[in-house]
Design a protein around this motif. Structure first.
Motif, short mmCIF file in Angstrom:
data_model
loop_
_atom_site.label_atom_id
_atom_site.label_comp_id
_atom_site.label_asym_id
_atom_site.label_seq_id
_atom_site.Cartn_x
_atom_site.Cartn_y
_atom_site.Cartn_z
N LYS A 140 0.60 -1.19 -0.56
CA LYS A 140 0.02 -0.04 -0.19
C LYS A 140 0.79 1.42 0.30
O LYS A 140 1.72 0.85 0.59
CB LYS A 140 -1.01 -0.42 1.43
CG LYS A 140 -1.45 1.07 1.37
CD LYS A 140 -2.90 0.75 2.11
CE LYS A 140 -4.09 2.06 2.68
NZ LYS A 140 -4.85 2.21 0.69
N ILE A 141 0.79 2.21 -0.80
CA ILE A 141 1.11 3.62 -0.92
C ILE A 141 0.20 4.38 -0.12
O ILE A 141 -1.12 4.91 -0.64
CB ILE A 141 1.40 3.96 -2.01
CG1 ILE A 141 2.65 2.77 -2.95
CG2 ILE A 141 2.38 5.16 -2.32
CD1 ILE A 141 2.85 3.22 -4.30
N ASP A 142 -0.26 4.71 0.85
CA ASP A 142 -0.46 6.16 1.57
C ASP A 142 -0.25 7.56 1.05
O ASP A 142 0.71 8.09 2.36
CB ASP A 142 -0.68 5.81 2.82
CG ASP A 142 -1.69 6.76 3.65
OD1 ASP A 142 -2.13 7.57 3.28
OD2 ASP A 142 -1.93 5.85 4.97
N THR A 143 -0.69 7.96 0.05
CA THR A 143 -0.07 9.53 -0.26
C THR A 143 0.03 10.35 0.59
O THR A 143 0.10 11.49 0.74
CB THR A 143 -0.58 9.78 -1.68
OG1 THR A 143 -2.25 9.71 -1.97
CG2 THR A 143 0.06 8.80 -2.71
N SER A 144 -1.69 10.60 1.49
CA SER A 144 -1.77 11.36 2.22
C SER A 144 -1.30 11.76 3.99
O SER A 144 -1.00 12.55 4.14
CB SER A 144 -3.42 10.82 2.20
OG SER A 144 -3.95 9.87 3.00
N ASN A 145 -0.91 10.36 3.89
CA ASN A 145 0.04 10.63 5.36
C ASN A 145 1.66 10.25 5.52
O ASN A 145 2.54 10.16 5.49
CB ASN A 145 -0.57 9.32 5.92
CG ASN A 145 -1.97 9.88 6.34
OD1 ASN A 145 -1.96 10.71 7.09
ND2 ASN A 145 -2.34 8.80 7.02
N ARG A 146 1.84 10.44 3.28
CA ARG A 146 3.12 10.19 3.33
C ARG A 146 4.23 8.78 3.71
O ARG A 146 5.07 8.87 4.03
CB ARG A 146 4.47 11.29 3.01
CG ARG A 146 3.77 12.38 2.47
CD ARG A 146 4.70 13.36 2.66
NE ARG A 146 5.93 13.37 2.81
CZ ARG A 146 6.12 13.29 0.98
NH1 ARG A 146 6.43 13.40 0.01
NH2 ARG A 146 8.08 13.27 1.20
#
Length: 94
Positions: A64-70
């Motif tokens: 998973k890549i969580d862009t909002s939490n970097r």
């Protein structure tokens, strides 16, 4: 992860240049998209006041890549860990 830290191995947070960051981002995206195994090393703070930490490592697949939490989630058969993208110091393919 180790319960006790060898303080002689603590380091300041390494600086990663922009080109390396872009290359690491590409490898992370490919791992998630194609299921490729990568080895990720990241700096984990241990002594916040002194700005010292240890370099940790995991080999697995980016799930998973969580862009909002970097941050990214890396998993293997034995472990699953969230890693702050800003603390990544090295990504390599296997």
């Amino acid at each position: 992860m180790a319960l006790f830290v060898d303080e002689t191995k603590l380091v300041q947070r390494p600086t990663i240049d922009e080109d390396e960051q872009m290359e690491y981002g590409y490898m992370i995206t490919e791992s998630q998209k194609d299921g490729k195994t990568v080895t990720i090393r990241w700096w984990h703070p241990v002594k916040v006041k002194e700005k010292l930490g240890e370099i940790r490592k995991i080999t697995g697949v980016v799930k998973k890549i969580d862009t909002s939490n970097r941050r990214i989630r890396v998993e293997n058969m034995h472990d699953s860990v969230w890693i702050d993208v800003a603390k990544i110091v090295r990504v390599s393919t296997n």
